[in-house]
Design an enzyme around this catalytic site. Structure first.
Site, short mmCIF file in Angstrom:
data_model
loop_
_atom_site.label_atom_id
_atom_site.label_comp_id
_atom_site.label_asym_id
_atom_site.label_seq_id
_atom_site.Cartn_x
_atom_site.Cartn_y
_atom_site.Cartn_z
N ASP A 270 -1.90 33.65 66.43
CA ASP A 270 -2.37 32.87 67.37
C ASP A 270 -2.23 31.41 67.10
O ASP A 270 -2.66 30.47 67.48
CB ASP A 270 -3.93 33.05 67.79
CG ASP A 270 -4.73 33.06 66.37
OD1 ASP A 270 -4.32 32.75 65.42
OD2 ASP A 270 -5.95 33.25 66.95
N GLY A 271 -1.83 31.12 65.45
CA GLY A 271 -1.66 29.83 65.21
C GLY A 271 -2.93 29.40 64.79
O GLY A 271 -2.89 28.16 64.28
N HIS B 49 -6.20 42.32 59.17
CA HIS B 49 -5.75 40.82 59.35
C HIS B 49 -5.55 39.97 57.97
O HIS B 49 -6.31 39.27 57.64
CB HIS B 49 -6.75 40.08 60.22
CG HIS B 49 -8.19 40.27 59.99
ND1 HIS B 49 -8.71 39.88 58.45
CD2 HIS B 49 -9.30 40.68 60.61
CE1 HIS B 49 -10.14 40.50 58.41
NE2 HIS B 49 -10.27 41.00 59.76
N LEU C 235 -14.85 31.86 62.81
CA LEU C 235 -13.98 32.76 63.53
C LEU C 235 -14.79 34.00 63.65
O LEU C 235 -14.86 34.60 62.70
CB LEU C 235 -12.64 32.58 63.13
CG LEU C 235 -11.64 31.31 63.23
CD1 LEU C 235 -10.46 31.51 62.51
CD2 LEU C 235 -11.49 31.10 64.69
N HIS D 145 -12.03 42.23 54.49
CA HIS D 145 -13.13 41.61 54.07
C HIS D 145 -13.72 41.90 52.68
O HIS D 145 -14.71 42.37 52.40
CB HIS D 145 -14.39 42.04 55.17
CG HIS D 145 -14.10 41.77 56.64
ND1 HIS D 145 -14.56 40.46 57.05
CD2 HIS D 145 -13.33 42.10 57.79
CE1 HIS D 145 -14.17 39.99 58.14
NE2 HIS D 145 -13.50 41.37 58.73
N GLU E 18 -14.21 49.10 61.74
CA GLU E 18 -14.04 47.87 60.87
C GLU E 18 -15.52 47.61 60.08
O GLU E 18 -16.34 46.84 60.59
CB GLU E 18 -13.63 46.75 61.49
CG GLU E 18 -13.34 45.46 60.69
CD GLU E 18 -12.90 44.21 61.33
OE1 GLU E 18 -12.50 43.18 60.70
OE2 GLU E 18 -12.94 44.30 62.58
N ASP F 3 -7.00 41.29 67.54
CA ASP F 3 -8.36 41.32 67.02
C ASP F 3 -9.12 40.78 68.28
O ASP F 3 -9.91 39.75 68.21
CB ASP F 3 -8.59 40.41 65.83
CG ASP F 3 -9.81 40.50 65.12
OD1 ASP F 3 -10.57 41.38 65.51
OD2 ASP F 3 -10.13 39.59 64.30
#
Length: 386
Positions: free
Chosen positions: A250-251, A218, A310, A197, A131, A277
């Site tokens: 995961d909300g 993601h 995050l 990204h 990544e 992730d």
């Protein structure tokens, strides 16, 4: 060491359909068939389960760490083995250890470790996900901006050479740092190219799909969003014609309503699949760790840099499945496919993974009716029992 056995006493989900009062027959680490009824051929060891369900083992294409280890901090076979072992109790039977943007030297170490893990047949190891470092500074997220850079001829050649050493090589790139011609050459060499990204627009994303990119990393996170006149990379991803898309369920990373909208809109080629992730914290009680020398804190179900950004997720795959089924409200079968079949399809491994069909790997998860993991097998070998 694999065994010849039959599993009975649980409902069987083969990736498409349910089988009741049936036996899953496994020989030498491979699914031989699903046999109607509970009578099994002579000479087979019988594993009798007490209810629940068995399903294809989960496939996770974005796993930064686990068991207290980050691949960036320890790019070795031992670290890869630890990461795979840490995720197995949560139903993951095949994964891509993921290297976050780092130096060329450390990237080369990770590739060498991946090649060695392939040779040693580390249980659960499917290949690597690199990544970065060829990302956009505008959407860097937790990636170290000092290490982000354009792709060079040497980088392209190294990726193509790395792919020859392992079953799957996935790389996340941004169009800002990589030319379309490079993507075409990578795709021709069977490197899976994912956009992530990036602050690129819809047309650019579609152009990179035409060049050979097949995935988005993601979904919704670290990419251009849907606008009224510019659909962005998110729009390109859910438009339905070009990309598979990973989702951190995961909300925290994505609002449930945004997930529901994307699931309703995504049609045609490519599916939305689940990724964790995950970071080093999975399988541990760690409260913090470091990435590229920066402290990451574990609080309230999330992992964040000290500025609040995050930094990966404190998530395991069975929790993601439960979230999709119980919170988002999708059918259990679809939640299971999002964790197994769709990611296997995304990297061209669905002939072997993501199904319990004739000839597929005996990668199996035994779940209770409330979706807790009771047992896990990788290629017929039991690696977890609760």
């Amino acid at each position: 060491m694999t065994d010849n056995f039959a599993i009975v006493g649980a409902r069987i989900f083969d990736g498409q359909a349910w089988h009741n009062r049936s036996a899953l027959i496994v020989r030498q680490g491979v699914v031989e068939r699903i046999e109607a009824g509970t009578q099994v051929p002579a000479g087979l060891h019988v594993i009798e389960l007490n209810g629940g369900m068995i399903a294809p083992g989960f496939v996770d294409l974005q796993v930064n760490g686990g068991g207290g280890v980050m691949l960036n901090d320890a790019p070795s076979v031992a670290a890869i083995r630890t990461i795979c072992e840490a995720h197995a109790p949560f139903g993951t039977t095949a994964l891509l250890p993921t290297l976050i943007t780092d130096t060329p030297e450390l990237t080369a170490e990770a590739v060498a470790a991946g090649a060695e893990a392939t040779q040693e047949k580390v249980p659960g190891f499917l290949g690597l996900h690199l990544e970065g470092p060829h990302l956009s500074l505008a959407r860097k997220g937790a990636h170290d901006p000092k290490l982000i850079r354009p792709m060079t001829d040497a980088d392209e050649g190294a990726l193509i050479a790395a792919r020859e050493k392992m079953p799957v090589l996935l790389t996340t790139i941004a169009p800002e740092s990589v030319e379309p011609g490079r993507v075409s050459r990578l795709a021709q060499a069977d490197v899976v190219v994912s956009l992530g990204h990036t602050d690129s627009g819809y047309k650019t994303a579609q152009a990179f799909a035409e060049a050979g990119a097949t995935m988005v990393t993601h979904l919704f996170n670290a990419m251009s969003q849907i606008g009224n006149r510019e659909p962005g990379v998110v729009g390109a991803a859910i438009d339905g014609q070009s990309f598979y898309a990973g989702l951190i369920a995961d909300g925290i990373h994505v609002h449930p309503t945004a997930m529901q909208i994307a699931l309703k809109a995504k049609k045609g080629y490519g599916k939305i699949f689940l990724v964790t992730d995950a970071m080093a914290t999975i399988g541990t009680d760690m409260k913090s760790f470091t990435l590229n020398g920066r402290l990451i804190k574990r609080e309230n179900g999330s992992l964040r840099l000290e500025d609040g950004t995050l930094a990966g997720a404190d998530l395991d795959m069975i929790s993601a499945v439960r979230f999709m089924h119980k919170t988002i409200g999708i059918e259990l079968e679809e939640a299971l496919r999002m964790a197994s079949l769709y990611p296997a399809e995304a990297v061209g491994q669905d002939g072997r993974l993501g199904r319990l069909m004739i000839g597929s790997a005996a990668n199996i998860v035994h779940l209770s009716d409330d979706l807790s993991v009771k047992g896990v097998w990788i290629e017929g070998a039991k690696v977890f029992s609760n």
